[in-house]
Design a protein around this motif. Structure first.
Motif, PDB file in Angstrom:
ATOM      1  N   ALA A 132      28.648  31.548 -39.601  1.00 39.84           N
ATOM      2  CA  ALA A 132      27.355  31.687 -40.282  1.00 39.84           C
ATOM      3  C   ALA A 132      27.400  31.223 -41.735  1.00 39.84           C
ATOM      4  O   ALA A 132      26.849  31.861 -42.628  1.00 39.84           O
ATOM      5  N   SER A 133      28.044  30.081 -41.982  1.00 39.44           N
ATOM      6  CA  SER A 133      28.210  29.599 -43.352  1.00 39.44           C
ATOM      7  C   SER A 133      27.343  28.385 -43.681  1.00 39.44           C
ATOM      8  O   SER A 133      27.368  27.889 -44.794  1.00 39.44           O
ATOM      9  N   ILE A 134      26.579  27.888 -42.697  1.00 34.70           N
ATOM     10  CA  ILE A 134      25.637  26.794 -42.920  1.00 34.70           C
ATOM     11  C   ILE A 134      24.264  27.260 -42.431  1.00 34.70           C
ATOM     12  O   ILE A 134      24.122  27.667 -41.278  1.00 34.70           O
ATOM     13  N   ALA A 135      23.268  27.212 -43.301  1.00 32.80           N
ATOM     14  CA  ALA A 135      21.914  27.608 -42.934  1.00 32.80           C
ATOM     15  C   ALA A 135      21.090  26.364 -42.621  1.00 32.80           C
ATOM     16  O   ALA A 135      21.060  25.419 -43.410  1.00 32.80           O
ATOM     17  N   VAL A 136      20.455  26.362 -41.459  1.00 35.14           N
ATOM     18  CA  VAL A 136      19.581  25.248 -41.068  1.00 35.14           C
ATOM     19  C   VAL A 136      18.174  25.809 -40.868  1.00 35.14           C
ATOM     20  O   VAL A 136      17.841  26.322 -39.798  1.00 35.14           O
ATOM     21  N   PRO A 137      17.329  25.740 -41.896  1.00 31.27           N
ATOM     22  CA  PRO A 137      15.967  26.257 -41.763  1.00 31.27           C
ATOM     23  C   PRO A 137      15.139  25.452 -40.765  1.00 31.27           C
ATOM     24  O   PRO A 137      15.441  24.290 -40.479  1.00 31.27           O
ATOM     25  N   LYS A 138      14.105  26.071 -40.277  1.00 40.47           N
ATOM     26  CA  LYS A 138      13.227  25.427 -39.302  1.00 40.47           C
ATOM     27  C   LYS A 138      12.606  24.145 -39.848  1.00 40.47           C
ATOM     28  O   LYS A 138      12.283  23.223 -39.094  1.00 40.47           O
ATOM     29  N   SER A 139      12.452  24.077 -41.158  1.00 37.69           N
ATOM     30  CA  SER A 139      11.800  22.927 -41.786  1.00 37.69           C
ATOM     31  C   SER A 139      12.659  21.667 -41.802  1.00 37.69           C
ATOM     32  O   SER A 139      12.147  20.568 -42.057  1.00 37.69           O
ATOM     33  N   ILE A 140      13.962  21.803 -41.545  1.00 34.93           N
ATOM     34  CA  ILE A 140      14.859  20.643 -41.574  1.00 34.93           C
ATOM     35  C   ILE A 140      14.519  19.712 -40.411  1.00 34.93           C
ATOM     36  O   ILE A 140      14.564  20.112 -39.249  1.00 34.93           O
ATOM     37  N   GLY A 141      14.220  18.452 -40.735  1.00 32.87           N
ATOM     38  CA  GLY A 141      13.811  17.507 -39.699  1.00 32.87           C
ATOM     39  C   GLY A 141      14.935  16.680 -39.120  1.00 32.87           C
ATOM     40  O   GLY A 141      14.790  16.105 -38.040  1.00 32.87           O
ATOM     41  N   ILE A 142      16.062  16.590 -39.844  1.00 33.71           N
ATOM     42  CA  ILE A 142      17.184  15.760 -39.384  1.00 33.71           C
ATOM     43  C   ILE A 142      18.468  16.577 -39.465  1.00 33.71           C
ATOM     44  O   ILE A 142      18.822  17.085 -40.536  1.00 33.71           O
ATOM     45  N   VAL A 143      19.150  16.716 -38.350  1.00 34.81           N
ATOM     46  CA  VAL A 143      20.447  17.390 -38.303  1.00 34.81           C
ATOM     47  C   VAL A 143      21.504  16.363 -37.936  1.00 34.81           C
ATOM     48  O   VAL A 143      21.350  15.617 -36.962  1.00 34.81           O
ATOM     49  N   ILE A 144      22.564  16.315 -38.740  1.00 35.83           N
ATOM     50  CA  ILE A 144      23.703  15.448 -38.444  1.00 35.83           C
ATOM     51  C   ILE A 144      24.860  16.338 -38.031  1.00 35.83           C
ATOM     52  O   ILE A 144      25.276  17.226 -38.785  1.00 35.83           O
ATOM     53  N   THR A 145      25.360  16.130 -36.831  1.00 42.30           N
ATOM     54  CA  THR A 145      26.539  16.865 -36.376  1.00 42.30           C
ATOM     55  C   THR A 145      27.675  15.875 -36.198  1.00 42.30           C
ATOM     56  O   THR A 145      27.465  14.767 -35.708  1.00 42.30           O
ATOM     57  N   GLU A 146      28.852  16.239 -36.672  1.00 46.96           N
ATOM     58  CA  GLU A 146      29.963  15.286 -36.603  1.00 46.96           C
ATOM     59  C   GLU A 146      31.213  15.960 -36.066  1.00 46.96           C
ATOM     60  O   GLU A 146      31.459  17.137 -36.310  1.00 46.96           O
ATOM     61  N   GLY A 147      31.991  15.179 -35.302  1.00 44.72           N
ATOM     62  CA  GLY A 147      33.220  15.710 -34.719  1.00 44.72           C
ATOM     63  C   GLY A 147      33.873  14.695 -33.796  1.00 44.72           C
ATOM     64  O   GLY A 147      33.271  13.670 -33.453  1.00 44.72           O
ATOM     65  N   ASN A 148      35.073  15.000 -33.394  1.00 46.52           N
ATOM     66  CA  ASN A 148      35.851  14.060 -32.586  1.00 46.52           C
ATOM     67  C   ASN A 148      35.262  13.823 -31.205  1.00 46.52           C
ATOM     68  O   ASN A 148      35.267  12.696 -30.698  1.00 46.52           O
ATOM     69  N   TYR A 149      34.770  14.872 -30.554  1.00 55.38           N
ATOM     70  CA  TYR A 149      34.583  14.833 -29.100  1.00 55.38           C
ATOM     71  C   TYR A 149      33.120  14.785 -28.647  1.00 55.38           C
ATOM     72  O   TYR A 149      32.812  15.136 -27.515  1.00 55.38           O
ATOM     73  N   LEU A 150      32.240  14.322 -29.499  1.00 49.19           N
ATOM     74  CA  LEU A 150      30.815  14.323 -29.167  1.00 49.19           C
ATOM     75  C   LEU A 150      30.477  13.411 -27.990  1.00 49.19           C
ATOM     76  O   LEU A 150      29.461  13.611 -27.323  1.00 49.19           O
ATOM     77  N   LEU A 151      31.311  12.412 -27.729  1.00 51.40           N
ATOM     78  CA  LEU A 151      31.053  11.472 -26.627  1.00 51.40           C
ATOM     79  C   LEU A 151      31.953  11.720 -25.422  1.00 51.40           C
ATOM     80  O   LEU A 151      31.931  10.939 -24.466  1.00 51.40           O
ATOM     81  N   ALA A 152      32.733  12.789 -25.469  1.00 49.45           N
ATOM     82  CA  ALA A 152      33.608  13.111 -24.332  1.00 49.45           C
ATOM     83  C   ALA A 152      32.760  13.482 -23.120  1.00 49.45           C
ATOM     84  O   ALA A 152      31.667  14.045 -23.258  1.00 49.45           O
ATOM     85  N   ASP A 153      33.271  13.165 -21.945  1.00 45.57           N
ATOM     86  CA  ASP A 153      32.500  13.470 -20.723  1.00 45.57           C
ATOM     87  C   ASP A 153      33.243  14.399 -19.786  1.00 45.57           C
ATOM     88  O   ASP A 153      32.906  14.507 -18.609  1.00 45.57           O
ATOM     89  N   VAL A 154      34.247  15.114 -20.285  1.00 45.67           N
ATOM     90  CA  VAL A 154      35.005  16.041 -19.444  1.00 45.67           C
ATOM     91  C   VAL A 154      34.368  17.432 -19.485  1.00 45.67           C
ATOM     92  O   VAL A 154      34.058  17.953 -20.560  1.00 45.67           O
ATOM     93  N   GLY A 155      34.148  17.999 -18.302  1.00 43.93           N
ATOM     94  CA  GLY A 155      33.627  19.360 -18.221  1.00 43.93           C
ATOM     95  C   GLY A 155      32.342  19.523 -19.017  1.00 43.93           C
ATOM     96  O   GLY A 155      31.495  18.620 -19.072  1.00 43.93           O
ATOM     97  N   PRO A 156      32.184  20.673 -19.689  1.00 45.87           N
ATOM     98  CA  PRO A 156      30.954  20.934 -20.422  1.00 45.87           C
ATOM     99  C   PRO A 156      30.723  19.989 -21.598  1.00 45.87           C
ATOM    100  O   PRO A 156      29.598  19.857 -22.075  1.00 45.87           O
ATOM    101  N   TRP A 157      31.782  19.317 -22.074  1.00 44.38           N
ATOM    102  CA  TRP A 157      31.597  18.380 -23.177  1.00 44.38           C
ATOM    103  C   TRP A 157      30.584  17.292 -22.826  1.00 44.38           C
ATOM    104  O   TRP A 157      29.908  16.752 -23.711  1.00 44.38           O
ATOM    105  N   GLY A 158      30.468  16.954 -21.563  1.00 46.45           N
ATOM    106  CA  GLY A 158      29.528  15.935 -21.152  1.00 46.45           C
ATOM    107  C   GLY A 158      28.079  16.283 -21.447  1.00 46.45           C
ATOM    108  O   GLY A 158      27.211  15.398 -21.443  1.00 46.45           O
ATOM    109  N   ARG A 159      27.807  17.559 -21.731  1.00 40.97           N
ATOM    110  CA  ARG A 159      26.432  17.986 -22.034  1.00 40.97           C
ATOM    111  C   ARG A 159      26.064  17.778 -23.497  1.00 40.97           C
ATOM    112  O   ARG A 159      24.884  17.802 -23.856  1.00 40.97           O
ATOM    113  N   VAL A 160      27.066  17.575 -24.352  1.00 41.59           N
ATOM    114  CA  VAL A 160      26.775  17.410 -25.785  1.00 41.59           C
ATOM    115  C   VAL A 160      25.815  16.250 -26.006  1.00 41.59           C
ATOM    116  O   VAL A 160      24.839  16.350 -26.755  1.00 41.59           O
ATOM    117  N   ARG A 161      26.084  15.132 -25.328  1.00 41.66           N
ATOM    118  CA  ARG A 161      25.301  13.908 -25.543  1.00 41.66           C
ATOM    119  C   ARG A 161      23.821  14.127 -25.262  1.00 41.66           C
ATOM    120  O   ARG A 161      22.961  13.485 -25.902  1.00 41.66           O
TER     121      ARG A 161
END
Length: 213
Positions: free
Chosen positions: A121-150
């Motif tokens: 709970a260290s990043i606040a994302v108010p409802k008014s924010i129109g653009i969210v950038i999420t970054e990480g190694n495995y966002l395009l992985a397709d193994v198991g539940p990771w395939g749902r990220v895309r």
């Protein structure tokens, strides 16, 4: 922006303008930045945020590292940073909440380098924010539940950096976090490089490649 021709990372103003145009009133845009460890994902995200200002929030996947108390004494400790050392269910739940955008504020975790632990709970994302950038190694992985990220991402971009430069950055990052230089080099060339090879294999499903020369 559906193409795989490399875009120079210095073009963050152009990329930010693309996001601004893509964001429609009342609908949140979620962009994923994938890439191997040390490629510069956080740097790109911060550059975009500088141009977008209050329109944007950055939510790192690294906030879902399993805590050291969970992995200590297990073989996962020797592979910290591998795809199975993250709480993918928690990350998917966060993405779902960010996509629905029904709460006044969604609180996301971050990862504190040096401490080497996630902080809830260290990043606040108010409802008014129109653009969210999420970054990480495995966002395009397709193994198991990771395939749902895309499915939660409007666009997914892949960040590349020459391997020699990336390795040097990783070693310095580990030294800055408290490792001695020999241990930092061993970790960068061992677990980090194994993860990098896997992440590289996922880039074909990216919408855009951001590539350092």
């Amino acid at each position: 922006m559906n193409h795989l021709q490399p875009v120079h990372p210095g073009n963050t103003a152009q990329l930010a303008e693309h996001l601004r145009r893509s964001a429609t009133s009342g609908t949140r845009l979620i962009i994923g930045l994938a890439g191997p460890p040390g490629a510069g994902k956080s740097t790109i995200a911060e550059g975009l945020s500088r141009h977008l200002g209050q329109e944007c929030a950055i939510v790192p996947m690294d906030g879902f590292h399993l805590a050291n108390t969970i992995i200590e004494g297990t073989e996962l400790r020797e592979r910290k940073g591998a795809i199975d050392t993250f709480d993918v269910g928690g990350y998917l739940s966060l993405l779902a909440r960010l996509r629905l955008n029904e709460e006044d504020v969604v609180y996301a975790p971050t990862y504190r380098r040096g401490l080497e632990e996630p902080i809830a709970a260290s990043i606040a994302v108010p409802k008014s924010i129109g653009i969210v950038i999420t970054e990480g190694n495995y966002l395009l992985a397709d193994v198991g539940p990771w395939g749902r990220v895309r499915s939660y991402l409007d666009e997914a971009w892949f960040v590349e950096l020459p391997s020699e430069t990336r390795m040097s950055r990783l070693i310095q990052r580990h030294v800055d976090s408290g490792m001695d230089p020999a241990a930092a080099e061993a970790w960068a060339q061992g677990p980090d490089e194994a993860n990098a090879r896997y992440v590289e294999s996922t880039k074909a499903s990216a919408d855009l490649i951001i590539k350092y020369p």
